[in-house]
Every structure is written in structure tokens, then in C-alpha cells.
Enzyme design. Structure first.
Site, PDB file in Angstrom:
ATOM      1  N   ASP A 142      -3.954   0.887  15.563  1.00 63.21           N
ATOM      2  CA  ASP A 142      -3.162  -0.242  15.080  1.00 63.21           C
ATOM      3  C   ASP A 142      -3.127  -1.305  16.175  1.00 63.21           C
ATOM      4  O   ASP A 142      -2.995  -0.971  17.357  1.00 63.21           O
ATOM      5  CB  ASP A 142      -1.744   0.233  14.742  1.00 63.21           C
ATOM      6  CG  ASP A 142      -0.962  -0.797  13.959  1.00 63.21           C
ATOM      7  OD1 ASP A 142      -0.642  -1.863  14.527  1.00 63.21           O
ATOM      8  OD2 ASP A 142      -0.659  -0.546  12.784  1.00 63.21           O
ATOM      9  N   ILE A 143      -3.236  -2.569  15.797  1.00 61.68           N
ATOM     10  CA  ILE A 143      -3.229  -3.646  16.798  1.00 61.68           C
ATOM     11  C   ILE A 143      -1.833  -3.936  17.353  1.00 61.68           C
ATOM     12  O   ILE A 143      -1.703  -4.610  18.373  1.00 61.68           O
ATOM     13  CB  ILE A 143      -3.860  -4.951  16.257  1.00 61.68           C
ATOM     14  CG1 ILE A 143      -3.072  -5.493  15.075  1.00 61.68           C
ATOM     15  CG2 ILE A 143      -5.323  -4.742  15.916  1.00 61.68           C
ATOM     16  CD1 ILE A 143      -3.464  -6.911  14.681  1.00 61.68           C
ATOM     17  N   ASN A 201       3.385   2.937   3.310  1.00 62.89           N
ATOM     18  CA  ASN A 201       4.293   2.002   2.656  1.00 62.89           C
ATOM     19  C   ASN A 201       3.684   1.567   1.328  1.00 62.89           C
ATOM     20  O   ASN A 201       2.480   1.318   1.255  1.00 62.89           O
ATOM     21  CB  ASN A 201       4.517   0.772   3.533  1.00 62.89           C
ATOM     22  CG  ASN A 201       5.133   1.114   4.865  1.00 62.89           C
ATOM     23  OD1 ASN A 201       6.046   1.906   4.945  1.00 62.89           O
ATOM     24  ND2 ASN A 201       4.612   0.517   5.923  1.00 62.89           N
ATOM     25  N   GLU A 246       2.486  -4.354   3.821  1.00 59.63           N
ATOM     26  CA  GLU A 246       2.097  -5.705   4.219  1.00 59.63           C
ATOM     27  C   GLU A 246       0.629  -6.022   3.986  1.00 59.63           C
ATOM     28  O   GLU A 246       0.253  -7.190   3.987  1.00 59.63           O
ATOM     29  CB  GLU A 246       2.454  -5.936   5.688  1.00 59.63           C
ATOM     30  CG  GLU A 246       3.957  -5.892   5.931  1.00 59.63           C
ATOM     31  CD  GLU A 246       4.336  -6.126   7.376  1.00 59.63           C
ATOM     32  OE1 GLU A 246       3.462  -6.048   8.258  1.00 59.63           O
ATOM     33  OE2 GLU A 246       5.518  -6.384   7.624  1.00 59.63           O
ATOM     34  N   VAL A 247      -0.209  -5.015   3.829  1.00 61.43           N
ATOM     35  CA  VAL A 247      -1.633  -5.226   3.569  1.00 61.43           C
ATOM     36  C   VAL A 247      -1.960  -4.559   2.234  1.00 61.43           C
ATOM     37  O   VAL A 247      -1.656  -3.383   2.048  1.00 61.43           O
ATOM     38  CB  VAL A 247      -2.515  -4.630   4.690  1.00 61.43           C
ATOM     39  CG1 VAL A 247      -3.992  -4.817   4.372  1.00 61.43           C
ATOM     40  CG2 VAL A 247      -2.170  -5.263   6.037  1.00 61.43           C
ATOM     41  N   HIS A 275      -3.176   2.385   3.250  1.00 63.55           N
ATOM     42  CA  HIS A 275      -3.346   2.835   4.626  1.00 63.55           C
ATOM     43  C   HIS A 275      -2.225   3.793   4.983  1.00 63.55           C
ATOM     44  O   HIS A 275      -1.096   3.641   4.545  1.00 63.55           O
ATOM     45  CB  HIS A 275      -3.412   1.673   5.617  1.00 63.55           C
ATOM     46  CG  HIS A 275      -2.277   0.711   5.541  1.00 63.55           C
ATOM     47  ND1 HIS A 275      -2.092  -0.181   4.493  1.00 63.55           N
ATOM     48  CD2 HIS A 275      -1.248   0.482   6.395  1.00 63.55           C
ATOM     49  CE1 HIS A 275      -1.013  -0.914   4.724  1.00 63.55           C
ATOM     50  NE2 HIS A 275      -0.485  -0.518   5.874  1.00 63.55           N
ATOM     51  N   HIS A 300      -0.285   5.435   8.215  1.00 64.30           N
ATOM     52  CA  HIS A 300      -0.010   5.364   9.646  1.00 64.30           C
ATOM     53  C   HIS A 300       0.131   6.788  10.165  1.00 64.30           C
ATOM     54  O   HIS A 300       0.846   7.597   9.565  1.00 64.30           O
ATOM     55  CB  HIS A 300       1.312   4.630   9.911  1.00 64.30           C
ATOM     56  CG  HIS A 300       1.345   3.218   9.431  1.00 64.30           C
ATOM     57  ND1 HIS A 300       1.158   2.153  10.283  1.00 64.30           N
ATOM     58  CD2 HIS A 300       1.557   2.697   8.204  1.00 64.30           C
ATOM     59  CE1 HIS A 300       1.255   1.026   9.592  1.00 64.30           C
ATOM     60  NE2 HIS A 300       1.502   1.331   8.322  1.00 64.30           N
TER      61      HIS A 300
END
Length: 125
Positions: free
Chosen positions: A39-40, A97, A105-106, A110, A112
Site C-alpha cells: 500500500d502506498i 471495504n 475508495e477504489v 481489494h 488489505h
């Protein structure tokens, strides 16, 4: 900004661009079904994202439309990432999420993978 997980897949989302090689990512694992990368903006000592290679908006979308092979391959990839990072012994957290209330948010599924430190309770109420 949270997204509406009921909307069609947006092929211009950041994870789609990563899958196409248009945006670099620090990959830690890749197979036919998934790509995992750091993750960035990490929220834990170990914070990796695992994304399916298919065009799925959310966990709900994936569980409804994904093939048995895609679902099994993705779940195995998530497990592989945790084991390869040495997280199983001390424990780790998975988070996916979904939608606005879930904080997605995307608009690409995905998961985490958090670990390498005590993570505390999920929600402080």
C-alpha cells in the site's frame, strides 16, 4: 472518497491501471488470479493489498460473478501473502471495504493484509 459498489466496473480505476502496467506498484506476489503489492499509504507495519485480476467492483460483485476458480485462486493468494510475510504465527488482519458505508475508495475489489504489530480492536465505540 467512498464509492458506490453497485455501479459498473470502471476500467480506469487505479488498480486496473496497475494491472495493465500503466502505474507502477511494489509487487510482492502475482499469479493467474491475483496481484499483491505494498500500500502506498501503509496503516500498519505490514500493509499489502491483494487484488483479483478480474474486473470486480467489490467483494459482493466478486462473490456473485466470479468463477469458482477465480474465487479459490484469489483466496489462496491472500493466504499465500500472509504466510510469505510470516504473519500467521503472531496474527494478522484482513479487511475488504464495500461501498460508501464500508469506506471503499477504489472501485476494484481489494483485500488489505495488515500485520507485524498489534493491531488493536477493529472499531472504537
Amino acid at each position: 472518497m467512498p464509492i458506490d459498489a453497485t455501479q459498473p466496473y470502471d476500467s480506469n480505476n487505479i488498480f486496473a491501471k496497475i494491472l495493465r502496467g500503466e502505474i507502477p506498484a511494489k509487487a510482492v506476489y502475482e499469479d493467474d488470479f491475483a496481484l499483491a503489492f505494498h500500500d502506498i499509504a501503509p496503516q500498519a507495519a505490514h500493509h499489502v493489498l491483494v487484488i483479483p485480476k478480474g474486473a470486480y467492483v467489490s467483494w459482493d460483485d466478486f462473490s456473485a460473478r466470479g468463477s469458482d476458480a477465480e474465487i479459490a485462486g484469489f483466496v489462496r493468494a491472500v493466504g499465500h501473502v500472509a504466510r510469505a510475510a510470516g504473519l500467521v504465527g503472531e496474527g494478522y488482519r484482513l479487511l475488504a471495504n464495500v461501498g460508501g458505508h464500508g469506506g471503499q475508495e477504489v472501485p476494484h475489489l481489494h483485500v488489505h493484509v495488515f500485520g507485524s504489530e498489534p493491531l488493536g480492536p477493529m472499531l472504537a465505540r
